[in-house]
Design a protein around this motif. Structure first.
Motif, PDB file in Angstrom:
ATOM      1  N   CYS A 207      38.453  28.484  50.006  1.00  0.00           N
ATOM      2  CA  CYS A 207      37.114  28.148  50.067  1.00  0.00           C
ATOM      3  C   CYS A 207      36.390  29.155  48.781  1.00  0.00           C
ATOM      4  CB  CYS A 207      35.976  28.279  51.291  1.00  0.00           C
ATOM      5  SG  CYS A 207      36.942  27.211  52.691  1.00  0.00           S
ATOM      6  N   ILE A 208      36.432  30.491  48.894  1.00  0.00           N
ATOM      7  CA  ILE A 208      35.912  31.332  48.012  1.00  0.00           C
ATOM      8  C   ILE A 208      37.327  31.263  46.975  1.00  0.00           C
ATOM      9  CG2 ILE A 208      35.249  33.572  47.366  1.00  0.00           C
ATOM     10  CD1 ILE A 208      33.752  33.555  49.980  1.00  0.00           C
ATOM     11  N   ASP A 209      37.104  30.739  45.940  1.00  0.00           N
ATOM     12  CA  ASP A 209      38.297  30.512  44.894  1.00  0.00           C
ATOM     13  C   ASP A 209      38.157  31.254  43.848  1.00  0.00           C
ATOM     14  OD1 ASP A 209      40.410  29.436  43.399  1.00  0.00           O
ATOM     15  OD2 ASP A 209      40.507  27.357  44.367  1.00  0.00           O
ATOM     16  N   ARG A 210      38.962  32.316  43.303  1.00  0.00           N
ATOM     17  CA  ARG A 210      38.513  33.111  42.271  1.00  0.00           C
ATOM     18  C   ARG A 210      39.176  32.116  41.006  1.00  0.00           C
ATOM     19  NH1 ARG A 210      42.118  35.833  39.371  1.00  0.00           N
ATOM     20  NH2 ARG A 210      40.614  37.428  39.018  1.00  0.00           N
ATOM     21  N   ASN A 211      40.060  31.327  41.134  1.00  0.00           N
ATOM     22  CA  ASN A 211      40.283  30.713  39.879  1.00  0.00           C
ATOM     23  C   ASN A 211      39.416  29.464  39.398  1.00  0.00           C
ATOM     24  OD1 ASN A 211      42.954  31.804  39.663  1.00  0.00           O
ATOM     25  ND2 ASN A 211      43.928  30.629  41.354  1.00  0.00           N
ATOM     26  N   LEU A 212      39.049  28.767  40.816  1.00  0.00           N
ATOM     27  CA  LEU A 212      37.572  27.884  40.480  1.00  0.00           C
ATOM     28  C   LEU A 212      36.460  28.527  39.669  1.00  0.00           C
ATOM     29  CD1 LEU A 212      36.554  25.263  40.930  1.00  0.00           C
ATOM     30  CD2 LEU A 212      35.748  26.013  43.011  1.00  0.00           C
ATOM     31  N   ILE A 213      36.241  29.782  40.175  1.00  0.00           N
ATOM     32  CA  ILE A 213      35.142  30.724  39.638  1.00  0.00           C
ATOM     33  C   ILE A 213      35.341  31.056  38.065  1.00  0.00           C
ATOM     34  CG2 ILE A 213      34.033  32.892  39.462  1.00  0.00           C
ATOM     35  CD1 ILE A 213      34.424  32.694  42.862  1.00  0.00           C
ATOM     36  N   ALA A 214      36.350  31.422  37.797  1.00  0.00           N
ATOM     37  CA  ALA A 214      37.040  31.776  36.480  1.00  0.00           C
ATOM     38  C   ALA A 214      36.721  30.384  35.535  1.00  0.00           C
ATOM     39  CB  ALA A 214      38.152  32.156  36.191  1.00  0.00           C
ATOM     40  N   ARG A 215      37.466  29.339  36.103  1.00  0.00           N
ATOM     41  CA  ARG A 215      37.294  28.256  35.318  1.00  0.00           C
ATOM     42  C   ARG A 215      36.100  27.659  35.045  1.00  0.00           C
ATOM     43  NH1 ARG A 215      37.542  22.895  36.576  1.00  0.00           N
ATOM     44  NH2 ARG A 215      38.213  23.274  39.011  1.00  0.00           N
ATOM     45  N   LEU A 216      35.111  27.662  35.960  1.00  0.00           N
ATOM     46  CA  LEU A 216      33.628  26.970  35.816  1.00  0.00           C
ATOM     47  C   LEU A 216      32.681  28.078  35.231  1.00  0.00           C
ATOM     48  CD1 LEU A 216      33.489  25.185  39.003  1.00  0.00           C
ATOM     49  CD2 LEU A 216      34.200  24.166  36.978  1.00  0.00           C
ATOM     50  N   SER A 217      32.950  29.258  35.254  1.00  0.00           N
ATOM     51  CA  SER A 217      31.870  30.155  34.791  1.00  0.00           C
ATOM     52  C   SER A 217      32.386  30.862  33.536  1.00  0.00           C
ATOM     53  CB  SER A 217      31.619  31.283  36.075  1.00  0.00           C
ATOM     54  OG  SER A 217      33.024  32.313  36.053  1.00  0.00           O
ATOM     55  N   GLY A 218      33.695  30.797  33.135  1.00  0.00           N
ATOM     56  CA  GLY A 218      34.225  31.322  31.778  1.00  0.00           C
ATOM     57  C   GLY A 218      34.272  32.759  31.851  1.00  0.00           C
ATOM     58  N   ARG A 219      34.342  33.458  33.373  1.00  0.00           N
ATOM     59  CA  ARG A 219      34.619  34.760  33.420  1.00  0.00           C
ATOM     60  C   ARG A 219      35.347  35.127  34.740  1.00  0.00           C
ATOM     61  NH1 ARG A 219      29.248  38.049  34.673  1.00  0.00           N
ATOM     62  NH2 ARG A 219      28.539  37.752  36.740  1.00  0.00           N
ATOM     63  N   SER A 220      36.508  35.906  34.830  1.00  0.00           N
ATOM     64  CA  SER A 220      37.107  36.001  35.921  1.00  0.00           C
ATOM     65  C   SER A 220      36.354  37.122  36.895  1.00  0.00           C
ATOM     66  CB  SER A 220      38.747  36.658  35.589  1.00  0.00           C
ATOM     67  OG  SER A 220      39.390  35.520  34.991  1.00  0.00           O
ATOM     68  N   PRO A 221      36.585  36.902  38.129  1.00  0.00           N
ATOM     69  CA  PRO A 221      35.994  37.917  39.201  1.00  0.00           C
ATOM     70  C   PRO A 221      36.684  39.352  38.935  1.00  0.00           C
ATOM     71  CG  PRO A 221      36.508  35.968  40.248  1.00  0.00           C
ATOM     72  CD  PRO A 221      36.913  35.650  38.972  1.00  0.00           C
ATOM     73  N   LYS A 222      35.896  40.448  39.065  1.00  0.00           N
ATOM     74  CA  LYS A 222      36.522  41.553  38.789  1.00  0.00           C
ATOM     75  C   LYS A 222      37.742  42.199  39.617  1.00  0.00           C
ATOM     76  CE  LYS A 222      31.987  43.203  37.110  1.00  0.00           C
ATOM     77  NZ  LYS A 222      31.397  41.981  37.488  1.00  0.00           N
TER      78      LYS A 222
ATOM     79  N   ARG B 238      41.092  34.920  58.251  1.00  0.00           N
ATOM     80  CA  ARG B 238      42.674  34.516  58.947  1.00  0.00           C
ATOM     81  C   ARG B 238      43.867  34.925  58.056  1.00  0.00           C
ATOM     82  NH1 ARG B 238      40.947  28.604  60.244  1.00  0.00           N
ATOM     83  NH2 ARG B 238      40.129  28.888  58.145  1.00  0.00           N
ATOM     84  N   ARG B 239      44.842  35.052  58.785  1.00  0.00           N
ATOM     85  CA  ARG B 239      46.073  35.553  58.137  1.00  0.00           C
ATOM     86  C   ARG B 239      46.483  34.366  56.840  1.00  0.00           C
ATOM     87  NH1 ARG B 239      52.146  35.208  61.089  1.00  0.00           N
ATOM     88  NH2 ARG B 239      53.153  35.969  59.258  1.00  0.00           N
ATOM     89  N   HIS B 240      46.431  33.137  57.090  1.00  0.00           N
ATOM     90  CA  HIS B 240      46.698  32.440  56.307  1.00  0.00           C
ATOM     91  C   HIS B 240      45.640  31.851  55.347  1.00  0.00           C
ATOM     92  CE1 HIS B 240      50.762  32.058  57.835  1.00  0.00           C
ATOM     93  NE2 HIS B 240      49.991  32.001  58.907  1.00  0.00           N
ATOM     94  N   CYS B 241      44.314  32.402  55.563  1.00  0.00           N
ATOM     95  CA  CYS B 241      43.071  32.092  54.514  1.00  0.00           C
ATOM     96  C   CYS B 241      43.567  32.768  52.919  1.00  0.00           C
ATOM     97  CB  CYS B 241      42.027  32.696  55.079  1.00  0.00           C
ATOM     98  SG  CYS B 241      40.401  32.609  54.106  1.00  0.00           S
ATOM     99  N   GLY B 242      43.327  32.008  52.193  1.00  0.00           N
ATOM    100  CA  GLY B 242      43.688  32.357  50.750  1.00  0.00           C
ATOM    101  C   GLY B 242      42.184  32.855  49.815  1.00  0.00           C
ATOM    102  N   CYS B 243      41.204  33.065  50.722  1.00  0.00           N
ATOM    103  CA  CYS B 243      39.901  33.200  49.882  1.00  0.00           C
ATOM    104  C   CYS B 243      39.816  34.661  49.370  1.00  0.00           C
ATOM    105  CB  CYS B 243      38.813  33.297  50.828  1.00  0.00           C
ATOM    106  SG  CYS B 243      38.130  31.505  51.472  1.00  0.00           S
ATOM    107  N   ALA B 244      39.106  34.840  48.120  1.00  0.00           N
ATOM    108  CA  ALA B 244      38.945  36.046  47.458  1.00  0.00           C
ATOM    109  C   ALA B 244      38.255  37.090  48.247  1.00  0.00           C
ATOM    110  CB  ALA B 244      38.836  35.758  45.947  1.00  0.00           C
ATOM    111  N   VAL B 245      38.344  38.257  47.995  1.00  0.00           N
ATOM    112  CA  VAL B 245      37.375  39.187  48.663  1.00  0.00           C
ATOM    113  C   VAL B 245      35.935  38.845  48.233  1.00  0.00           C
ATOM    114  CG1 VAL B 245      37.833  40.931  46.772  1.00  0.00           C
ATOM    115  CG2 VAL B 245      37.212  41.529  49.175  1.00  0.00           C
ATOM    116  N   SER B 246      35.085  38.763  49.256  1.00  0.00           N
ATOM    117  CA  SER B 246      33.533  38.790  48.896  1.00  0.00           C
ATOM    118  C   SER B 246      32.922  39.684  49.890  1.00  0.00           C
ATOM    119  CB  SER B 246      33.264  37.390  49.118  1.00  0.00           C
ATOM    120  OG  SER B 246      33.540  37.101  50.454  1.00  0.00           O
ATOM    121  N   ARG B 247      31.595  39.725  49.765  1.00  0.00           N
ATOM    122  CA  ARG B 247      30.655  40.417  50.292  1.00  0.00           C
ATOM    123  C   ARG B 247      29.684  39.274  50.979  1.00  0.00           C
ATOM    124  NH1 ARG B 247      32.700  45.383  51.108  1.00  0.00           N
ATOM    125  NH2 ARG B 247      32.970  46.355  49.061  1.00  0.00           N
ATOM    126  N   ASP B 248      29.975  39.196  52.201  1.00  0.00           N
ATOM    127  CA  ASP B 248      29.106  38.201  53.057  1.00  0.00           C
ATOM    128  C   ASP B 248      27.635  38.782  53.445  1.00  0.00           C
ATOM    129  OD1 ASP B 248      28.015  36.325  55.250  1.00  0.00           O
ATOM    130  OD2 ASP B 248      29.779  35.262  55.012  1.00  0.00           O
TER     131      ASP B 248
END
Length: 270
Positions: free
Chosen positions: A216-231, A240-250
C-alpha cells in the motif's frame, strides 16, 4: 520520509483541515499510541517529505484543499477503500454510489495513477460468499474502469479486538484454497477492466493468477510517479509479517475515526 495519513483514522474524511494546518506549520506532533504521554514531532517541510499517502473511504471533504497542497509542492497519492458492504458493517460510510462518484471525481482531479482502489477487507459469510463477492467486485471494477490502474485486495484479519463487533454478522475465515479461488476470479475481472491486482499482507503465491504481492505504501510507485526515490529502502517492520509496505511515519490517532466500521482494527473493542 513518507507520511502515512493514516492507517489509524480517516484524515481526508474528517481531519483534512487539521492536516493542512500542519503542512502550513511545517511539522506535526504525534502521540505514541502505546504511551500517550510521549509525543514525537516530524517535519512536514516539502523537502523532507517524499510522499503523503492518504488512506480514506471518503476524500470528498478534502477536495478543496488539494490544489493548495499541490501548490506547496507535495507529492501524494490516495488509497481509496471501496467495498460493497451495507450500513450494518459500515454504518458511518456514505452510500456506495456516492463513493463511486467521489472516486471518479478524484481520479479526474489528480489522475488515475494516483488513486489506488482497496477492496479491503474481504469478509465472508453464508450470504456474502464467493459468488456474492465476485458479482460485487465485477460491478465496482466496471464502474471504476479507466479511473485507476491498480487494485489491492486483502482478506479479513481476525484481530481479537474486533471479534465482538464482527459476531453480529456471523463471519467465517476462508481457507487458503477458497481465498485463492476468489482472488483469481478477482484478477480476471480486474485485468478485463484495465487494472493490476495485488494482495496485501498475505503469504500465498498467486502469481499464476496474475496477482503479485503488493505494498500500500509503495516506494517504487512513489519513485515512478514523483520522479524521486524515497530516502529509505527499509521495509516497515511495524506491520504484519507479510506486509511489503515501505517504512513511513503515521500521523493519525487511534479511536478517532467516525465511520464506525465493524471490522476496523483502529478502533477499540467495544
Amino acid at each position: 520520509m513518507i507520511i502515512s495519513a493514516s492507517r489509524r483514522t480517516d484524515i481526508p474524511a474528517f481531519y483534512g483541515q487539521w492536516l493542512f494546518s500542519c503542512l502550513q506549520a511545517g511539522e506535526v506532533a504525534v502521540r505514541n499510541p502505546v504511551n500517550p504521554k510521549q509525543t514525537s514531532r516530524f517535519s512536514l517541510l516539502p523537502e523532507d517529505v517524499d510522499a503523503l499517502v492518504f488512506w480514506t473511504k471518503n476524500p470528498a471533504p478534502m477536495f478543496d484543499l488539494l490544489p493548495e497542497i499541490d501548490a506547496m509542492g507535495y507529492f501524494y497519492y490516495f488509497l481509496f477503500t471501496l467495498t460493497p458492504y451495507d450500513s450494518l458493517i459500515e454504518p458511518g460510510v456514505p452510500a456506495k454510489s456516492q463513493r463511486i462518484d467521489v472516486f471518479l471525481r478524484l481520479s479526474d482531479m489528480i489522475g488515475p495513477e494516483k488513486v489506488v482502489w482497496r477492496y479491503d477487507p474481504v469478509i465472508m459469510t453464508d450470504a456474502m460468499n464467493h459468488e456474492w463477492h465476485t458479482t460485487a467486485f465485477r460491478s465496482i471494477s466496471g464502474q471504476l474502469a479507466g479511473s485507476t490502474g491498480r487494485c489491492i485486495v486483502s482478506f479479513l484479519d481476525d484481530y481479537r479486538k474486533i471479534r465482538t463487533r464482527m459476531r453480529k454478522i456471523d463471519y467465517f475465515l476462508p481457507d487458503r484454497h477458497a481465498m485463492a479461488a476468489l482472488a483469481c476470479d478477482f484478477s480476471s475481472i480486474a485485468h478485463h477492466n484495465g487494472m493490476d491486482l495485488f494482495t496485501c499482507g498475505h503469504a500465498e503465491d498467486l502469481s499464476h493468477c496474475g496477482i503479485l504481492h503488493g505494498s500500500c505504501i509503495d516506494r517504487n510507485l512513489i519513485a515512478r510517479l514523483s520522479g524521486r526515490s524515497p530516502k529509505s529502502n527499509a521495509k516497515d517492520r511495524g506491520q504484519r509479517r507479510h506486509c511489503g509496505c515501505a517504512v513511513s511515519r503515521d500521523i493519525g490517532e487511534y479511536d478517532t475515526c467516525r465511520h464506525g466500521c465493524l471490522y476496523c482494527y483502529a478502533m477499540g473493542s467495544g
